[in-house]
Scaffold this active site. Structure first.
Site, PDB file in Angstrom:
ATOM      1  N   HIS A  54      47.706  38.133  41.992  1.00  0.00           N
ATOM      2  CA  HIS A  54      47.650  36.730  42.428  1.00  0.00           C
ATOM      3  C   HIS A  54      46.932  36.580  43.769  1.00  0.00           C
ATOM      4  CE1 HIS A  54      50.414  35.468  39.214  1.00  0.00           C
ATOM      5  NE2 HIS A  54      51.077  36.576  39.481  1.00  0.00           N
ATOM      6  N   ASN A  90      54.144  31.548  35.351  1.00  0.00           N
ATOM      7  CA  ASN A  90      52.739  31.567  34.950  1.00  0.00           C
ATOM      8  C   ASN A  90      52.427  30.327  34.122  1.00  0.00           C
ATOM      9  OD1 ASN A  90      51.853  34.036  36.117  1.00  0.00           O
ATOM     10  ND2 ASN A  90      52.755  35.194  34.441  1.00  0.00           N
TER      11      ASN A  90
END
Length: 502
Positions: free
Chosen positions: A57, A130
């Site tokens: 990320h 997510n």
């Protein structure tokens, strides 16, 4: 006060700076002097301006806003920020790609991180999910290996299709997430046009100590929009910060994005008798059986004032709970509860929770002291418990419900079975349109064609097990022998591995 009134430049310690255009040197020949403390401070700070990027990320963007309760869910949870219809809670959202570096393209084929931080009256609550309801693996011990296959080859420093598909073909539980990833949902049109999911199962408990299991769903109010592989590739070259720009600009002009929040709920009894492990993150709970229950919505209406301070230093962890919410026996979640705050301590320091963007808005009292960048001054300040100096004490009324845990402590592996292929097959056969299927096939073929033939065969056999048409079309696209694919699909996983070892 005089410095502030006239905007006089100062050092980090507040001392006025006389000149910022010339360092202190000898005259001829010119030798810079170590006694020029302003120049030394300026360069030393510059050398350290980049903190370690996130292992995953790394590339992302975010904004602030609020969460508003729209429906009564107090029968399920005593969480204060969900206690009253109309109640608003300040929050932060960060969206990201998963596998790429900070300089990678926003449009890369990748899951998108969907992290929310709620600054509640009872402490910070984080929802770290997510844009997909599933994941590639269900046991956190596999996570470092999985991420290594998404990164660069240690020999060539290039992305490695062999590593990517070798791991996935040896991990059949990934088939559902792979199907989602290589559909057009794998390249969402910016961050505003994608859903968010907790993916994991969590516990809600109410004021009576009764608990249920639940999953978060955040539905974009802007509507789902995806990019084709060709569109994503073009944008990756012409505007690699496409999603970052789109989110910032929409908020800046007052077009505030929003998401409606829902949960799925399963009782403990239902979980005990479910046809597969209810806590397996590689699978979804069918919405026909466990329908979405509306909870609220969140709106993002404020861009960060300083991206580094408020987004790059933002630290989310799935273990940030408040009373009314707790964890579950999800093996992947259990590992994340440790790993996330541990990586923040490495990346930001042991006192990362004191950085303003991470600090709770409510009072905080504990006996953790010192460490790098500690700013938590308490007086008087015993750093031990129990103590007789009127220090903070725990309160048993905040104890989450107990759950029954029993059996042998061992490395319990999941038994691979057809259940791991059913939902991926249903997604292909019942959900995707003909247009979506064609894009899925082309996207997979375009990527896996760079892997070795033996890996292509092993992975295509998994696609065939999920749905015969799915596997057949992949095989045809790769130009490999469909009869061998069928034969491999009929074997056990161990036999399939041996048959494709060389």
């Amino acid at each position: 006060m005089e410095n502030e009134k006239k905007k006089i430049m100062t050092t980090n310690q507040g001392s006025p700076v006389d000149n910022d255009q010339a360092s202190i040197t000898t005259q001829k020949p010119t030798m810079t002097l170590l006694s020029d403390t302003h120049t030394i401070e300026k360069l030393a700070h510059f050398d350290r301006e980049r903190i370690p990027e996130r292992v995953v990320h790394a590339k992302g963007s975010g904004a602030f806003g609020y969460f508003e309760v729209t429906h009564d869910v107090t029968q399920y949870t005593c969480a204060d920020f969900l206690s009253t219809i109309g109640k608003k809670t300040e929050m932060l959202a960060r969206f990201s790609t998963v596998g790429g570096e900070k300089g990678s393209a926003d449009t890369a084929r990748d899951p998108r991180g969907f992290a929310l931080k709620f600054y509640t009256n009872e402490g910070n609550y984080d929802m770290v999910g997510n844009n997909t309801p599933t994941f590639f693996i269900r046991d956190g011990i596999k996570f470092p290996d999985f991420i290594h296959t998404q990164k660069r080859n240690p020999l060539t420093n290039l992305k490695d299709a062999d590593a990517f598909w070798d791991f996935l073909s040896l991990t059949p539980e990934s088939i559902h997430q792979v199907t989602i990833l290589f559909s057009d949902r794998g390249t969402p049109d910016g961050y505003r046009h994608m859903h968010g999911f907790s993916s994991h199962t969590y516990m809600w408990y109410n004021a009576n100590g009764e608990h249920v299991w639940f999953k978060w769903h955040f539905k974009t109010d802007q509507g789902i929009k995806n990019l084709t592989d060709a569109q994503a590739t073009e944008l990756g070259g012409t505007d690699p910060d496409y999603a970052t720009r789109d989110l910032h600009n929409s908020i800046a002009k007052g077009d505030y994005p929003s998401w409606s929040a829902y949960v799925q709920i399963m009782t403990p009894e239902q979980a005990d008798n479910f046809r597969f492990d209810a806590f397996d993150i590689t699978k979804v709970w069918p919405q026909k059986e466990y329908p979405l229950i509306p909870v609220g919505k969140f709106v993002l209406n404020r861009n960060p004032d300083d991206f580094f301070a408020q987004i790059e230093q933002a630290a989310f962890t799935p273990g940030n709970f408040v009373p009314g919410i707790a964890s579950s026996p999800d093996k992947m979640l259990q590992i994340r509860l440790f790993s996330y705050p541990d990586t923040h301590r490495h990346r930001l320091g042991t006192n990362f929770h004191q950085i303003p963007v991470n600090a709770p808005k409510c009072p905080m009292h504990n006996y953790q002291r010192d460490g790098s960048m500690n700013m938590g001054i308490e007086n008087p300040a015993p750093n031990y418990y129990p103590n007789s100096f009127d220090g903070a004490q725990p309160d048993a009324k905040f104890t989450p419900p107990s759950i029954d845990v029993q059996g042998m402590a061992a490395r319990h592996e999941y038994i691979l079975g057809d259940i791991d292929f059913i939902q991926a097959g249903d997604l292909y056969g019942r959900v995707l349109s003909d247009y979506d299927k064609t894009n899925l096939i082309n996207n997979i073929v375009g990527h896996i064609k760079n892997a070795q033939p033996r890996i292509q065969y092993r992975q295509t056999a998994l696609f065939y097990k999920a749905h015969p048409e799915y596997g057949t079309r992949i095989a045809n696209g790769l130009g490999i022998d469909i009869e061998r694919v069928k034969q491999l699909a009929s074997l056990s996983q161990e036999e399939r591995i041996k048959a494709t070892a060389n």
